[in-house]
Scaffold this motif. Structure first.
Motif, PDB file in Angstrom:
ATOM      1  N   PHE A   1      -3.288 -12.199  -3.815  1.00 46.65           N
ATOM      2  CA  PHE A   1      -3.040 -10.762  -3.642  1.00 46.65           C
ATOM      3  C   PHE A   1      -4.111  -9.927  -4.344  1.00 46.65           C
ATOM      4  CE2 PHE A   1       1.208 -12.851  -3.597  1.00 46.65           C
ATOM      5  CZ  PHE A   1       1.424 -12.743  -2.234  1.00 46.65           C
ATOM      6  N   GLU A   2      -4.578 -10.383  -5.504  1.00 44.96           N
ATOM      7  CA  GLU A   2      -5.662  -9.678  -6.189  1.00 44.96           C
ATOM      8  C   GLU A   2      -6.948  -9.766  -5.382  1.00 44.96           C
ATOM      9  OE1 GLU A   2      -3.395 -11.447  -7.672  1.00 44.96           O
ATOM     10  OE2 GLU A   2      -2.629 -10.243  -9.350  1.00 44.96           O
ATOM     11  N   ALA A   3      -7.227 -10.938  -4.805  1.00 42.44           N
ATOM     12  CA  ALA A   3      -8.438 -11.106  -4.005  1.00 42.44           C
ATOM     13  C   ALA A   3      -8.411 -10.203  -2.784  1.00 42.44           C
ATOM     14  CB  ALA A   3      -8.589 -12.564  -3.584  1.00 42.44           C
ATOM     15  N   PHE A   4      -7.257 -10.126  -2.118  1.00 39.00           N
ATOM     16  CA  PHE A   4      -7.144  -9.259  -0.950  1.00 39.00           C
ATOM     17  C   PHE A   4      -7.359  -7.801  -1.346  1.00 39.00           C
ATOM     18  CE2 PHE A   4      -4.778  -6.543   1.965  1.00 39.00           C
ATOM     19  CZ  PHE A   4      -5.228  -6.988   3.198  1.00 39.00           C
ATOM     20  N   TYR A   5      -6.784  -7.407  -2.457  1.00 40.27           N
ATOM     21  CA  TYR A   5      -6.920  -6.023  -2.931  1.00 40.27           C
ATOM     22  C   TYR A   5      -8.379  -5.681  -3.220  1.00 40.27           C
ATOM     23  CZ  TYR A   5      -6.281  -1.887  -5.876  1.00 40.27           C
ATOM     24  OH  TYR A   5      -6.359  -0.632  -6.417  1.00 40.27           O
ATOM     25  N   GLU A   6      -9.077  -6.580  -3.910  1.00 37.91           N
ATOM     26  CA  GLU A   6     -10.453  -6.298  -4.314  1.00 37.91           C
ATOM     27  C   GLU A   6     -11.438  -6.393  -3.150  1.00 37.91           C
ATOM     28  OE1 GLU A   6     -11.239  -9.111  -7.391  1.00 37.91           O
ATOM     29  OE2 GLU A   6      -9.741  -8.248  -8.774  1.00 37.91           O
ATOM     30  N   GLU A   7     -11.235  -7.371  -2.258  1.00 36.63           N
ATOM     31  CA  GLU A   7     -12.243  -7.659  -1.240  1.00 36.63           C
ATOM     32  C   GLU A   7     -11.953  -7.019   0.116  1.00 36.63           C
ATOM     33  OE1 GLU A   7     -13.191 -11.839  -1.143  1.00 36.63           O
ATOM     34  OE2 GLU A   7     -12.822 -12.036  -3.293  1.00 36.63           O
ATOM     35  N   ILE A   8     -10.699  -6.606   0.351  1.00 35.87           N
ATOM     36  CA  ILE A   8     -10.334  -5.993   1.630  1.00 35.87           C
ATOM     37  C   ILE A   8      -9.743  -4.600   1.425  1.00 35.87           C
ATOM     38  CG2 ILE A   8      -8.951  -6.182   3.731  1.00 35.87           C
ATOM     39  CD1 ILE A   8     -11.042  -8.325   3.627  1.00 35.87           C
ATOM     40  N   ALA A   9      -8.652  -4.518   0.685  1.00 30.02           N
ATOM     41  CA  ALA A   9      -7.906  -3.255   0.595  1.00 30.02           C
ATOM     42  C   ALA A   9      -8.751  -2.114   0.036  1.00 30.02           C
ATOM     43  CB  ALA A   9      -6.648  -3.450  -0.257  1.00 30.02           C
ATOM     44  N   GLN A  10      -9.422  -2.349  -1.079  1.00 27.53           N
ATOM     45  CA  GLN A  10     -10.231  -1.282  -1.680  1.00 27.53           C
ATOM     46  C   GLN A  10     -11.437  -0.896  -0.815  1.00 27.53           C
ATOM     47  OE1 GLN A  10     -10.738  -2.780  -5.814  1.00 27.53           O
ATOM     48  NE2 GLN A  10      -9.668  -0.918  -6.414  1.00 27.53           N
ATOM     49  N   PRO A  11     -12.220  -1.858  -0.308  1.00 27.04           N
ATOM     50  CA  PRO A  11     -13.385  -1.474   0.500  1.00 27.04           C
ATOM     51  C   PRO A  11     -13.048  -0.689   1.764  1.00 27.04           C
ATOM     52  CG  PRO A  11     -13.638  -3.731  -0.267  1.00 27.04           C
ATOM     53  CD  PRO A  11     -12.241  -3.304  -0.621  1.00 27.04           C
ATOM     54  N   ILE A  12     -11.856  -0.897   2.352  1.00 26.57           N
ATOM     55  CA  ILE A  12     -11.536  -0.170   3.584  1.00 26.57           C
ATOM     56  C   ILE A  12     -10.590   1.010   3.327  1.00 26.57           C
ATOM     57  CG2 ILE A  12     -11.925  -2.253   4.947  1.00 26.57           C
ATOM     58  CD1 ILE A  12      -8.936  -2.431   5.457  1.00 26.57           C
ATOM     59  N   GLY A  13     -10.363   1.318   2.069  1.00 28.48           N
ATOM     60  CA  GLY A  13      -9.622   2.528   1.717  1.00 28.48           C
ATOM     61  C   GLY A  13      -8.134   2.474   1.966  1.00 28.48           C
ATOM     62  N   MET A  14      -7.507   1.300   1.810  1.00 24.93           N
ATOM     63  CA  MET A  14      -6.050   1.258   1.931  1.00 24.93           C
ATOM     64  C   MET A  14      -5.425   2.200   0.911  1.00 24.93           C
ATOM     65  SD  MET A  14      -4.942  -2.663   2.784  1.00 24.93           S
ATOM     66  CE  MET A  14      -5.392  -3.417   4.344  1.00 24.93           C
ATOM     67  N   GLU A  15      -4.432   2.945   1.335  1.00 27.93           N
ATOM     68  CA  GLU A  15      -3.847   3.992   0.503  1.00 27.93           C
ATOM     69  C   GLU A  15      -2.626   3.540  -0.288  1.00 27.93           C
ATOM     70  OE1 GLU A  15      -3.613   7.982   2.363  1.00 27.93           O
ATOM     71  OE2 GLU A  15      -4.429   6.985   4.137  1.00 27.93           O
ATOM     72  N   ASP A  16      -1.977   2.489   0.163  1.00 31.85           N
ATOM     73  CA  ASP A  16      -0.676   2.145  -0.407  1.00 31.85           C
ATOM     74  C   ASP A  16      -0.631   0.765  -1.056  1.00 31.85           C
ATOM     75  OD1 ASP A  16       0.467   4.575   0.738  1.00 31.85           O
ATOM     76  OD2 ASP A  16       0.275   3.539   2.649  1.00 31.85           O
ATOM     77  N   PHE A  17      -1.449  -0.173  -0.597  1.00 29.74           N
ATOM     78  CA  PHE A  17      -1.318  -1.557  -1.058  1.00 29.74           C
ATOM     79  C   PHE A  17      -1.866  -1.731  -2.460  1.00 29.74           C
ATOM     80  CE2 PHE A  17      -2.762  -5.896  -1.650  1.00 29.74           C
ATOM     81  CZ  PHE A  17      -1.619  -6.602  -1.308  1.00 29.74           C
ATOM     82  N   SER A  18      -1.136  -2.505  -3.259  1.00 32.52           N
ATOM     83  CA  SER A  18      -1.616  -2.972  -4.556  1.00 32.52           C
ATOM     84  C   SER A  18      -1.192  -4.430  -4.702  1.00 32.52           C
ATOM     85  CB  SER A  18      -1.011  -2.136  -5.690  1.00 32.52           C
ATOM     86  OG  SER A  18       0.345  -2.509  -5.923  1.00 32.52           O
ATOM     87  N   PRO A  19      -1.788  -5.177  -5.622  1.00 37.98           N
ATOM     88  CA  PRO A  19      -1.380  -6.574  -5.795  1.00 37.98           C
ATOM     89  C   PRO A  19       0.111  -6.748  -6.053  1.00 37.98           C
ATOM     90  CG  PRO A  19      -3.443  -6.185  -6.927  1.00 37.98           C
ATOM     91  CD  PRO A  19      -2.959  -4.839  -6.455  1.00 37.98           C
ATOM     92  N   ALA A  20       0.751  -5.727  -6.603  1.00 35.28           N
ATOM     93  CA  ALA A  20       2.193  -5.809  -6.861  1.00 35.28           C
ATOM     94  C   ALA A  20       3.010  -5.847  -5.575  1.00 35.28           C
ATOM     95  CB  ALA A  20       2.633  -4.630  -7.725  1.00 35.28           C
ATOM     96  N   ASP A  21       2.390  -5.531  -4.438  1.00 39.07           N
ATOM     97  CA  ASP A  21       3.080  -5.581  -3.151  1.00 39.07           C
ATOM     98  C   ASP A  21       3.049  -6.977  -2.534  1.00 39.07           C
ATOM     99  OD1 ASP A  21       3.793  -2.810  -3.006  1.00 39.07           O
ATOM    100  OD2 ASP A  21       1.683  -2.369  -2.624  1.00 39.07           O
TER     101      ASP A  21
END
Length: 237
Positions: A82-102
């Motif tokens: 979940f941390e890897a997805f957040y750092e490498e996908i979610a943040q670069p494409i500007g996801m507004e709601d997702f965090s590793p806690a999800d």
């Protein structure tokens, strides 16, 4: 799997099962029919007998394959998924709601040592992920996911027992005869859906309240997809 030291609780994997490759797991045709975390009853009921099919030869929508892939990812990268997805996908494409806690690990240690990996995502963040794939991994001029990986993972691979629509690497592929054009989709718990239709320039997301009872059939979602595509093709006015 043997090279990666992947096994499971007794009854442990056999020598034949350990010959399955990561690619076999991505295609959901490992031939490993061990109990798995996060299975619904229909998946358990459909599970073939242990040893009934060699790796790479038979499709069965298999939580064991998906869960073991998560274990392999975390061991090889040294990152939590979940941390890897957040750092490498979610943040670069500007996801507004997702965090590793999800993200949630679901362990069922009486069934398997490999947990299920549950992502809880908003409609708009799922749509962003779909748009990333529609654009073959590019986002605002930056290549986030290799284009070749997306093309390879959304190709059709013939196999015994296709089990419905063709299957790529963790994506269902929309068949040509559907009339929807080339496309691919993921389904999640219940009738959660992310569908990408590059030829139509459409990304479709269907969500329900995960924590509530719902009575929606997959056939109804497919009809909705067809209606949306049809409406997008109608001339203005």
């Amino acid at each position: 799997l043997e090279d990666l030291d992947i096994d499971d609780i007794p009854p442990s994997l056999t020598a034949a099962e350990k010959k399955a490759t990561v690619r076999d797991l991505l295609l959901s045709r490992s031939g490993v029919y061990h109990e798995a975390a996060g299975e619904v009853q229909s998946m358990s009921d459909a599970r073939p007998e242990r040893g009934s099919h060699p790796p790479g030869t038979f499709f069965y929508y298999n939580n064991w394959d998906f869960n073991a892939l998560g274990t392999i990812f975390e061991r090889i990268t040294g990152k939590k998924i979940f941390e890897a997805f957040y750092e490498e996908i979610a943040q670069p494409i500007g996801m507004e709601d997702f965090s590793p806690a999800d993200g949630t690990y679901k362990y069922e240690r009486d069934k398997s040592e490999h947990p299920a990996y549950f992502f809880r995502m908003s409609t708009r963040d799922l749509a962003r992920f779909g748009l990333l794939y529609q654009n073959y991994g590019r986002w605002e001029g930056r290549q986030i996911v290799p284009e070749q990986w997306i093309r390879e993972s959304t190709a059709v691979y013939p196999v015994e027992n296709p089990g419905g629509d063709p299957y790529g690497y963790l994506w269902r592929i929309i068949p040509e005869e559907s009339g929807l054009g080339y496309g691919f989709y993921h389904t999640g718990l219940g009738v959660h859906l992310l569908s990408v239709l590059p030829e139509q320039k459409l990304v479709l997301v269907h969500r329900v309240d995960t924590d509530q009872e719902f009575d929606i059939k997959w056939s109804e979602i497919r009809t909705l997809m067809e209606m949306i595509v049809g409406a997008s093709q109608d001339p203005p006015g």
